[in-house]
Design a protein around this motif. Structure first.
Motif: not given
Length: 117
Positions: A62-77
């Motif tokens: 599964h290549p994609v994650v999203q930040s799970f921190e408050p106020g952050e919505d970025w994704f990383w592949d």
């Protein structure tokens, strides 16, 4: 910024919990949290001792994650090695705001800075 591969993100998949499920299983702790965009597995970041988000990618593909921190919505592949875009994921979209960083409360050693990567 790249576009994620088809099927890399399931917006309906709920997060596995409020913290790193792998750290929770062994009484560990984390610095920051990442959420798998395909299945919702919450793992710890690469600065954390366990580096469970990256381990999840390696074991599942599964290549994609999203930040799970408050106020952050970025994704990383992980596969592309770059930031990517993605839709809004099922709530909750972050760890509880009252959960400390690093966390969780009561499991972070006093010398935690000497354990980060």
């Amino acid at each position: 910024m790249t576009e994620p591969a088809p099927g890399a993100i399931d917006p309906a998949a709920p997060p596995s919990g409020p913290g790193c499920s792998d750290c929770d299983a062994v009484g560990g702790w984390w610095v920051h949290l990442r959420r798998c965009a395909a299945c919702g597995h919450v793992g710890c970041c690469d600065s954390s001792p366990g580096q469970h988000a990256t381990a999840h990618y390696r074991s599942t593909g599964h290549p994609v994650v999203q930040s799970f921190e408050p106020g952050e919505d970025w994704f990383w592949d992980y596969a592309a090695g770059t930031s990517t875009s993605g839709p809004e994921l099922a709530p909750p979209t972050s760890r509880p705001a009252d959960q400390p960083v690093p966390g969780p409360a009561g499991r972070v050693p006093a010398d935690w800075r000497s354990h980060v990567h």
